[in-house]
Design an enzyme around this catalytic site. Sequence first.
Site, mmCIF file in Angstrom:
data_model
loop_
_atom_site.group_PDB
_atom_site.id
_atom_site.type_symbol
_atom_site.label_atom_id
_atom_site.label_comp_id
_atom_site.label_asym_id
_atom_site.label_seq_id
_atom_site.Cartn_x
_atom_site.Cartn_y
_atom_site.Cartn_z
ATOM 1 N N SER A 41 -33.113 47.852 9.422
ATOM 2 C CA SER A 41 -33.160 47.223 8.099
ATOM 3 C C SER A 41 -34.563 46.831 7.651
ATOM 4 O O SER A 41 -34.791 46.585 6.465
ATOM 5 C CB SER A 41 -32.271 45.976 8.087
ATOM 6 N N ASP A 327 -34.387 36.075 4.643
ATOM 7 C CA ASP A 327 -33.018 35.669 5.002
ATOM 8 C C ASP A 327 -32.988 35.341 6.490
ATOM 9 O O ASP A 327 -34.022 35.121 7.102
ATOM 10 C CB ASP A 327 -32.000 36.743 4.608
ATOM 11 N N HIS A 330 -34.734 38.749 8.177
ATOM 12 C CA HIS A 330 -35.757 39.629 7.622
ATOM 13 C C HIS A 330 -36.929 38.882 6.996
ATOM 14 O O HIS A 330 -36.747 37.805 6.424
ATOM 15 C CB HIS A 330 -35.124 40.554 6.572
#
Length: 362
Positions: A41, A327, A330
């Site tokens: 991600s 978040d 990340h």
Amino acid sequence: MGANTVASCSLAIVAFMAASFLATVAVVAASVPAVYVFGDSLADVGNNNHLLTLLKADFSHNGMDYPGGKATGRFSNGRNSADFLAEKLGLASSPPYLALSSSSSANYANGVNFASGGSGVSNATNKDQCITFDKQIEYYSGVYASLARSLGQEQAASHLARSIFAITIGSNDIIHYAKSNAAAKLRNPSQQFVDSLIQSLTGQLQSLYNLGARKVVFLGVGPVGCTPSLRELSSTKDCGAEANAMAVQYNKAAEAVLSGMSAKHPDLHYALFDSSAALLRYIDQPAAYGFAEVKAACCGLGDLNAKIACTPISHYCSNRSDHVFWDFYHPTEATAQKLSSTAFDGSPPFIFPINIRQLSEI
């Protein structure tokens, strides 16, 4: 000297600097025709949008600072490491493979991004929720065959040899291990677990070499124990020491793999970024790097904004640039940009044996 003369000199200097910068970008772009991105991600630019999975970021508040202000599938408030790498090379961000593969006129020569949120070195990590690293390599093998058909074998090999292969993988494996129960850890000690990851990684990197990769950028695992999600597990909200130690072990072992491959294959060149050491600077000395908040996520809910992911109902901070984390896992766009700059133009011990700019010029 008159005011008009001073103004003219200033404009000439600005014009010269701008021309020099554009010339540098043009040289780098000419030497690197494309970027092929693999990973998780931290580099996903929208592949997971096309999957039936819970691991998605195609909703607000993600993307609020991305051009246009809309969520694109990036797990960030804005751009991520893949975007900044392409930008510094003078290229457009490589598009997500699953968006390209659905098009009958896909142009793989301009680069492809295979990264998928949740992916790990191990196929067991987030099984059936993402594109595994092995599957990403399988997709790339199809791209390799397509390039060989469209460009011819020799020209395709030359194109790929000049391209950058950017890989960021391993964080999810270590996070999953850190969150597993004591009995599981007893059955599979951390060093043994890292060794198994490196064994898989060795084969995966060799596969990419066999398929034309000659310039490899490997973004090592960051201090994942310091992510809001893992901090939240501690009563003192300290970084998870076990996860951070595993990240260090993994990065060192990955460097040994690449060094060994380079010795065996003289045409293979690499730059390894020690994300762990680089990011810990921001966490240990935030003010020195323009940050004010290193523990809590900007977007989320609950303790440290780390109980619930960033969703449309989550709270988010007003100043994203002073937070290290967007978040519960990340980095913010600001963090990604600073790390990318260090990887591109920095020096050991953060990026070695050469930086990305030097790699691109080979």
